[in-house]
Design a protein around this motif. Structure first.
Motif, PDB file in Angstrom:
ATOM      1  N   GLU A  28      -7.786   1.567   2.191  1.00 25.75           N
ATOM      2  CA  GLU A  28      -6.885   2.512   2.865  1.00 25.75           C
ATOM      3  C   GLU A  28      -6.759   2.205   4.349  1.00 25.75           C
ATOM      4  O   GLU A  28      -6.061   2.921   5.081  1.00 25.75           O
ATOM      5  CB  GLU A  28      -7.381   3.953   2.665  1.00 25.75           C
ATOM      6  CG  GLU A  28      -7.220   4.443   1.229  1.00 25.75           C
ATOM      7  CD  GLU A  28      -7.601   5.912   1.075  1.00 25.75           C
ATOM      8  OE1 GLU A  28      -7.772   6.607   2.097  1.00 25.75           O
ATOM      9  OE2 GLU A  28      -7.725   6.361  -0.075  1.00 25.75           O
TER      10      GLU A  28
ATOM     11  N   TYR B  35       0.817  -1.214   0.000  1.00 29.99           N
ATOM     12  CA  TYR B  35       0.000   0.000   0.000  1.00 29.99           C
ATOM     13  C   TYR B  35       0.847   1.258   0.000  1.00 29.99           C
ATOM     14  O   TYR B  35       1.944   1.286   0.549  1.00 29.99           O
ATOM     15  CB  TYR B  35      -0.946  -0.002   1.207  1.00 29.99           C
ATOM     16  CG  TYR B  35      -1.803  -1.240   1.259  1.00 29.99           C
ATOM     17  CD1 TYR B  35      -2.944  -1.340   0.462  1.00 29.99           C
ATOM     18  CD2 TYR B  35      -1.441  -2.332   2.044  1.00 29.99           C
ATOM     19  CE1 TYR B  35      -3.721  -2.478   0.469  1.00 29.99           C
ATOM     20  CE2 TYR B  35      -2.214  -3.487   2.057  1.00 29.99           C
ATOM     21  CZ  TYR B  35      -3.355  -3.559   1.268  1.00 29.99           C
ATOM     22  OH  TYR B  35      -4.103  -4.699   1.268  1.00 29.99           O
ATOM     23  N   GLU B  36       0.259   2.289  -0.576  1.00 25.32           N
ATOM     24  CA  GLU B  36       0.948   3.566  -0.673  1.00 25.32           C
ATOM     25  C   GLU B  36       1.160   4.193   0.703  1.00 25.32           C
ATOM     26  O   GLU B  36       2.126   4.916   0.925  1.00 25.32           O
ATOM     27  CB  GLU B  36       0.101   4.498  -1.557  1.00 25.32           C
ATOM     28  CG  GLU B  36       0.726   5.807  -1.863  1.00 25.32           C
ATOM     29  CD  GLU B  36      -0.121   6.618  -2.840  1.00 25.32           C
ATOM     30  OE1 GLU B  36      -0.242   7.817  -2.625  1.00 25.32           O
ATOM     31  OE2 GLU B  36      -0.645   6.053  -3.827  1.00 25.32           O
ATOM     32  N   SER B  37       0.214   3.924   1.616  1.00 18.82           N
ATOM     33  CA  SER B  37       0.310   4.531   2.938  1.00 18.82           C
ATOM     34  C   SER B  37       0.417   3.448   4.017  1.00 18.82           C
ATOM     35  O   SER B  37      -0.311   2.453   3.971  1.00 18.82           O
ATOM     36  CB  SER B  37      -0.934   5.394   3.190  1.00 18.82           C
ATOM     37  OG  SER B  37      -1.175   5.486   4.571  1.00 18.82           O
TER      38      SER B  37
ATOM     39  N   TRP C 239      -6.230   6.934  -2.135  1.00 21.97           N
ATOM     40  CA  TRP C 239      -5.255   7.956  -1.736  1.00 21.97           C
ATOM     41  C   TRP C 239      -5.293   9.171  -2.670  1.00 21.97           C
ATOM     42  O   TRP C 239      -4.262   9.777  -2.986  1.00 21.97           O
ATOM     43  CB  TRP C 239      -3.844   7.356  -1.671  1.00 21.97           C
ATOM     44  CG  TRP C 239      -3.731   6.305  -0.605  1.00 21.97           C
ATOM     45  CD1 TRP C 239      -3.782   6.490   0.739  1.00 21.97           C
ATOM     46  CD2 TRP C 239      -3.588   4.886  -0.800  1.00 21.97           C
ATOM     47  NE1 TRP C 239      -3.709   5.283   1.393  1.00 21.97           N
ATOM     48  CE2 TRP C 239      -3.583   4.291   0.478  1.00 21.97           C
ATOM     49  CE3 TRP C 239      -3.481   4.077  -1.937  1.00 21.97           C
ATOM     50  CZ2 TRP C 239      -3.471   2.922   0.657  1.00 21.97           C
ATOM     51  CZ3 TRP C 239      -3.367   2.719  -1.757  1.00 21.97           C
ATOM     52  CH2 TRP C 239      -3.354   2.151  -0.469  1.00 21.97           C
TER      53      TRP C 239
ATOM     54  N   ARG D 225      -5.825   9.310  -5.761  1.00 24.88           N
ATOM     55  CA  ARG D 225      -5.321   9.086  -7.139  1.00 24.88           C
ATOM     56  C   ARG D 225      -6.465   8.647  -8.052  1.00 24.88           C
ATOM     57  O   ARG D 225      -7.427   8.036  -7.585  1.00 24.88           O
ATOM     58  CB  ARG D 225      -4.285   7.958  -7.138  1.00 24.88           C
ATOM     59  CG  ARG D 225      -3.275   8.024  -6.039  1.00 24.88           C
ATOM     60  CD  ARG D 225      -2.218   9.048  -6.324  1.00 24.88           C
ATOM     61  NE  ARG D 225      -1.094   8.857  -5.399  1.00 24.88           N
ATOM     62  CZ  ARG D 225      -0.017   9.609  -5.420  1.00 24.88           C
ATOM     63  NH1 ARG D 225       0.082  10.598  -6.292  1.00 24.88           N
ATOM     64  NH2 ARG D 225       0.961   9.401  -4.567  1.00 24.88           N
TER      65      ARG D 225
END
Ligand SMILES: Cc1cc2nc3c(=O)[nH]c(=O)nc-3n(C[C@H](O)[C@H](O)[C@H](O)COP(=O)(O)O)c2cc1C
Ligand code: SF4
Ligand code: FES
Lengths: 184, 424
Positions: free
Chosen positions: B184, A38-40, B203, B205
């Motif tokens: 997320e 994941y990006e975060s 996020w 995007r």
């Protein structure tokens, strides 16, 4: 209404210094792996709870604290997730978790009767664990097997075209297996 | 001519096709062809073919993709998400595709990723689909090992990554913006729209969320073309669809049939008609959040607009049959309980309205209802109508209630006047 145990989990007194709960090496490895997807990093919190539950059966206050310490995500944040998602358990469950489908097609084909059978055989209502500690009964939304209704999941196994006889046989088989295991 | 693109590889045995077998059956030809097309051309092809989203809303897939911003330099990070949450009551179609032909889905995802410029893709799968998750994980590993996702194959700067995300529950996770919140790592609560995910999704995007079955349509659409795709359908809509029937029928099941196949053919020919000599009272055409239709609608073609004009929705295309021996009030109560339990709690008509609806329906089912209760139920369905809530859960919950009040009004009245459920 979430089908959750009615009792609110007991708050355990705050941890003493030096006894901070630990994640196992395997848990940390699995969490790190998920985190890399994941990006975060914050996304790993939910995954970490799922992983901890996979390893420990449920998410205790200790486990919550361990995840919080490891990922730097506030305990309250994690508690918010653990109480939101139906498949995360904040109370101990038995080794056999029964998820009985209660949705439309299974209802048409008699899941209410099966529920009565289960409740009588196990002496519990949904959200509870049997006195022998083996079975936890949960009501589940549609399990995506409506053409084989009525169905239930016993841990990861799908049991379909259920009848009361099949159900009794299944419970007996699981009970036997656990009796054999504890005799070993 | 190929007439069953979704299930052509799915045989009688209960196993999943591995990469070798999939490739021997012409697998990944669509992917390799798509890579030789510009994203614009690919989007145009899918739009022209008329592929409509199989997750329930029936939105044109190519058109949906076209809202993703075209300037890749300006927004290099983009996501594709496959919605494999499948929790709609009465729906059991995506499971088959994932358990039996996982590479068809992966190939479809790769094609969609090329169209929108995504270099990371997620499959969001419900937590109870253990077998499908294992099969997919294995297939992702095979595709990676075979180099299908590498820059050498794609000519892209980075490798394409596909990750499987196991959900921790809740029907609301299937709603695409709630799903993004779940990915997320947040509580799965729907987001206010606009902005739509294509512009600001995961996020923030650009992100496209597509259903499993939608994505599985892509590989053959790309190799065979838009004309072939359109002419697969029997009516207005192109392509084939997995149609299913459950309830008290002789042969409940799932079949790949042309779009536009009449309901009667599905229920009578494929599902073998009702069992035990029962007659049909009505049916939910595409899951628990679609309006009931009655016997007068049996000749309706299963096309998005045709079912819409008849007052319901094609939804997921898996039909639930209501027979004469089953209490319609009980069924609506069962569905409303589900929606009440699954409400995320954000909007009042849903959070407070649904438990109230359950209470009223239970009262009627117990023989303690009054005629005013019917009016009250109608009022609730109006409060839950589209536009009054953040997401489509509540409007969906209202659909079986409002239609049952019309189609099965006499049953409600009989419960109230007779002070008992006549089916017990
Ligand atoms: C409460 C709710 C649950 C949903 N569940 C699903 C689901 O399980 N699978 C799915 O594909 N779409 C589901 N949807 C629809 C998605 O929001 C979205 O429209 C869909 O994934 C888009 O894919 P498609 O265009 O390919 O159909 C749901 C919608 C709502 C409001
Ligand atoms: S309609 Fe219901 S599920 Fe959807 S956002 Fe509102 S409260 Fe949540
Ligand atoms: S209704 Fe039980 S599996 Fe779908």
């Amino acid at each position: 209404m979430k089908e959750r145990p009615e009792k609110v989990p007991q708050r355990i007194p705050a941890h003493q210094e030096g006894t901070a709960p630990q994640l196992s090496a395997e848990e940390m490895r699995a969490i790190d792996e998920e985190r890399s997807h994941y990006e975060s990093d914050a996304a790993a919190g939910l995954e970490a709870l799922r992983i901890v539950q996979r390893e420990r059966g449920w998410i205790s206050d200790d486990s919550l604290r361990a995840v919080s310490a490891y990922l730097g995500i506030a305990e309250a944040e994690l508690e918010g997730l653990a109480t939101y998602y139906q498949l995360l358990f904040r109370q101990p469950v038995g080794p056999e978790v029964i998820q009985l489908c209660k949705s439309s097609s299974c209802w048409i084909l008699g899941c209410d009767r099966l529920q009565t059978t289960l409740e009588k055989a196990l002496g519990i209502h949904p959200g509870e664990t049997s006195a022998d500690g083996i079975f936890t009964l949960l009501e589940n939304p549609c399990l995506g097997a409506c053409d084989r209704a009525p169905v239930l999941l016993m841990n990861e196994e799908l049991h379909s075209h259920l009848t009361e006889e099949k159900l009794q046989a299944l419970l007996a088989e699981k009970r036997q297996r656990h009796a054999d295991q504890s005799a070993d | 001519m190929l007439i069953n693109p979704l299930t052509k590889n799915i045989g009688a045995d209960d196993t999943a096709l591995d990469l070798g077998a999939y490739r021997n059956n012409d697998g990944y030809r669509g992917w390799l062809r798509a890579l030789r097309m510009s994203p614009e051309k690919l989007i145009d092809l899918v739009q022209k073919a008329g592929l409509r989203g199989r997750g329930g809303a029936g939105f044109n897939t190519g058109f949906k993709w076209s809202f993703v911003p075209g300037d890749r330099q300006a927004q290099p990070v983009r996501y594709l998400v496959c919605n494999a949450d499948e929790m709609e009551p009465g729906t059991f179609k995506d499971r088959l595709l994932m358990e039996r032909d996982p590479h068809l889905l992966l190939e479809g995802m790769m094609i969609a990723a090329h169209a929108i410029g995504a270099t990371t893709a997620y499959i969001f799968i419900r937590g109870e689909y253990h077998r499908a998750a294992k099969v997919l994980e294995n297939a992702i590993g095979e595709a990676e090992q075979a180099g299908l996702l590498t820059p050498e194959t794609t000519g892209w700067e980075q490798p394409l990554r596909i990750y499987l995300h196991r959900s921790s529950g809740n029907y609301i996770c299937g709603e695409e913006t709630a799903l993004l919140n779940a990915l997320e790592g947040k509580r799965a609560i729907p987001r206010a729209k606009p902005p739509y995910p294509q512009v600001s999704g995961l996020w923030g995007r650009p992100t496209v969320v597509n259903n499993v079955e939608t994505l599985c349509n892509l590989p053959h659409l790309v190799t065979q073309g838009a004309d072939w795709y359109r002419q697969l359908g029997r009516g207005e809509d192109g392509g084939t669809k997995l149609f299913g029937v459950s309830g008290k029928v002789n042969k409940p099941g799932l079949w790949e049939l042309p779009m536009g196949t009449p309901v009667r053919e599905v229920i009578e020919n494929h599902a073998g008609g009702l069992r035990d000599g029962l007659t049909l009272r009505g049916f939910l055409p595409g899951g628990g959040s679609t309006d009931f239709l009655g016997p007068q609608h049996l000749d309706l073609p299963l096309d998005y607009d045709a079912v819409g004009k008849a007052g319901s929705r094609l939804g997921t295309g898996t039909i639930t049959v209501l027979d004469e021996a089953t209490c319609p009030v009980g069924l609506v109560l069962n569905l409303s309980r589900f929606f009440a339990r699954e409400s995320c709690g954000w909007c009042t008509p849903c959070r407070d309205g649904l438990p109230w609806v359950v209470h009223i329906l239970q009262r009627i089912e117990n023989g303690e209802g009054t005629m005013e209760d019917l009016e009250l139920l109608r009022e609730h369905t109006i409060r839950m109508a589209p536009g009054n809530t953040f997401c489509a859960l509540a409007p969906g919950a209202a659909e079986p209630i409002q239609s049952a009040l019309k189609l099965f009004e006499q049953d409600f009245v009989d419960h109230i006047r007779g002070k008992a459920c006549p089916f017990h």
